[in-house]
Design a protein around this motif. Structure first.
Motif, short mmCIF file in Angstrom:
data_model
loop_
_atom_site.label_atom_id
_atom_site.label_comp_id
_atom_site.label_asym_id
_atom_site.label_seq_id
_atom_site.Cartn_x
_atom_site.Cartn_y
_atom_site.Cartn_z
N TYR A 78 0.83 -1.20 0.00
CA TYR A 78 0.00 0.00 0.00
C TYR A 78 0.87 1.26 0.00
CZ TYR A 78 -3.95 -3.04 1.11
OH TYR A 78 -4.90 -4.01 1.07
N TYR A 79 1.97 1.21 0.75
CA TYR A 79 2.86 2.37 0.81
C TYR A 79 3.64 2.57 -0.48
CZ TYR A 79 1.60 2.58 5.69
OH TYR A 79 0.88 2.68 6.85
N VAL A 80 3.85 1.49 -1.21
CA VAL A 80 4.50 1.60 -2.52
C VAL A 80 3.53 2.22 -3.52
CG1 VAL A 80 5.41 0.29 -4.49
CG2 VAL A 80 6.12 -0.30 -2.17
N THR A 81 2.30 1.72 -3.54
CA THR A 81 1.34 2.18 -4.54
C THR A 81 0.87 3.61 -4.29
OG1 THR A 81 -0.48 1.12 -3.34
CG2 THR A 81 0.50 -0.12 -5.14
N ASP A 82 0.84 4.05 -3.03
CA ASP A 82 0.40 5.43 -2.79
C ASP A 82 1.56 6.43 -2.81
OD1 ASP A 82 1.65 5.39 -0.29
OD2 ASP A 82 -0.19 5.60 0.86
N GLY A 83 2.77 5.93 -3.04
CA GLY A 83 3.92 6.81 -3.20
C GLY A 83 4.64 7.18 -1.92
N ALA A 84 4.23 6.62 -0.79
CA ALA A 84 4.90 6.94 0.48
C ALA A 84 6.32 6.38 0.50
CB ALA A 84 4.11 6.41 1.66
N ILE A 85 6.52 5.21 -0.11
CA ILE A 85 7.87 4.65 -0.25
C ILE A 85 8.37 5.09 -1.62
CG2 ILE A 85 9.23 2.54 -0.51
CD1 ILE A 85 7.37 1.21 1.51
N GLN A 86 9.34 6.00 -1.60
CA GLN A 86 9.79 6.60 -2.84
C GLN A 86 11.09 5.99 -3.37
OE1 GLN A 86 9.83 10.82 -2.30
NE2 GLN A 86 7.63 10.91 -2.01
N ASP A 87 11.76 5.18 -2.58
CA ASP A 87 12.98 4.55 -3.05
C ASP A 87 12.61 3.49 -4.10
OD1 ASP A 87 16.00 4.01 -2.50
OD2 ASP A 87 15.03 2.03 -2.45
N LYS A 88 13.11 3.66 -5.31
CA LYS A 88 12.72 2.78 -6.43
C LYS A 88 13.14 1.33 -6.21
CE LYS A 88 12.75 6.50 -9.74
NZ LYS A 88 11.78 6.68 -10.73
N LYS A 89 14.32 1.12 -5.65
CA LYS A 89 14.78 -0.24 -5.43
C LYS A 89 13.91 -0.94 -4.38
CE LYS A 89 18.69 -3.12 -4.18
NZ LYS A 89 20.12 -3.19 -3.85
N LEU A 90 13.62 -0.25 -3.29
CA LEU A 90 12.77 -0.84 -2.25
C LEU A 90 11.37 -1.10 -2.79
CD1 LEU A 90 12.43 -1.79 0.64
CD2 LEU A 90 11.88 0.56 1.29
N ALA A 91 10.83 -0.16 -3.55
CA ALA A 91 9.51 -0.34 -4.14
C ALA A 91 9.49 -1.55 -5.07
CB ALA A 91 9.09 0.92 -4.89
N SER A 92 10.55 -1.71 -5.85
CA SER A 92 10.64 -2.85 -6.77
C SER A 92 10.72 -4.17 -6.01
CB SER A 92 11.86 -2.67 -7.67
OG SER A 92 12.07 -3.80 -8.47
N LEU A 93 11.54 -4.22 -4.98
CA LEU A 93 11.67 -5.45 -4.18
C LEU A 93 10.35 -5.82 -3.52
CD1 LEU A 93 15.15 -4.82 -2.51
CD2 LEU A 93 14.61 -6.60 -4.18
N ILE A 94 9.65 -4.85 -2.97
CA ILE A 94 8.36 -5.11 -2.33
C ILE A 94 7.36 -5.60 -3.36
CG2 ILE A 94 6.40 -4.05 -1.15
CD1 ILE A 94 8.49 -2.33 0.40
N SER A 95 7.35 -5.01 -4.53
CA SER A 95 6.45 -5.44 -5.60
C SER A 95 6.73 -6.88 -6.03
CB SER A 95 6.54 -4.49 -6.81
OG SER A 95 6.12 -3.21 -6.45
N MET A 96 8.01 -7.22 -6.15
CA MET A 96 8.37 -8.59 -6.51
C MET A 96 7.93 -9.57 -5.44
SD MET A 96 12.12 -8.48 -8.42
CE MET A 96 13.01 -7.91 -7.01
N LEU A 97 8.10 -9.19 -4.17
CA LEU A 97 7.67 -10.06 -3.07
C LEU A 97 6.16 -10.24 -3.09
CD1 LEU A 97 8.27 -11.67 -0.51
CD2 LEU A 97 8.13 -9.51 0.77
N GLN A 98 5.43 -9.16 -3.35
CA GLN A 98 3.97 -9.26 -3.43
C GLN A 98 3.55 -10.26 -4.48
OE1 GLN A 98 1.44 -7.71 -1.51
NE2 GLN A 98 0.28 -9.26 -2.62
N LYS A 99 4.23 -10.25 -5.64
CA LYS A 99 3.89 -11.20 -6.71
C LYS A 99 4.20 -12.63 -6.29
CE LYS A 99 4.54 -7.88 -10.39
NZ LYS A 99 5.42 -7.37 -11.44
N GLU A 100 5.28 -12.84 -5.56
CA GLU A 100 5.67 -14.18 -5.10
C GLU A 100 4.64 -14.75 -4.11
OE1 GLU A 100 8.33 -16.45 -5.50
OE2 GLU A 100 8.85 -15.28 -7.25
N LEU A 101 4.12 -13.87 -3.27
CA LEU A 101 3.16 -14.32 -2.26
C LEU A 101 1.83 -14.63 -2.89
CD1 LEU A 101 4.03 -11.87 0.63
CD2 LEU A 101 4.52 -14.31 0.56
#
Length: 101
Positions: A78-101
């Motif tokens: 949620y914090y990645v999609t609403d822009g609160a997490i602005q670090d691109k690498k962290l956002a990418s890693l969280i997105s990849m983890l979401q897909k794995e789960l």
């Protein structure tokens, strides 16, 4: 005999969650780097949301059961999609983890 069975069972669990385990550790490592960077804006978000959630996931992997508070999505997502997490690498890693789960 029982201990051997339990060890084999734990090995299967670890193999099953290996990619998730690796991603979680990458997220923890990168988050810790961001926390030590003086230019990091929202350390509270990183500590209270991201690190807490990732440590909970590690505990779930260790126990062989992963539970999410929201069955559809990681809280961090949620914090990645609403822009609160602005670090691109962290956002990418969280997105990849979401897909794995």
């Amino acid at each position: 005999m029982q201990k051997q069975f339990m060890r084999e069972e734990n090995m299967k669990i670890k193999e099953e969650y290996k990619s998730i385990f690796d991603l979680v550790n990458q997220i923890i490592s990168h988050t810790n780097e961001l926390l030590h960077d003086s230019s990091c804006q929202d350390k509270t978000l990183l500590e209270d949301i991201v690190l807490t959630e990732m440590n909970d996931l590690l505990l779930g992997i260790e126990n062989g059961q992963i539970y999410l508070a929201d069955s559809r999505c990681l809280g961090s997502t949620y914090y990645v999609t609403d822009g609160a997490i602005q670090d691109k690498k962290l956002a990418s890693l969280i997105s990849m983890l979401q897909k794995e789960l």
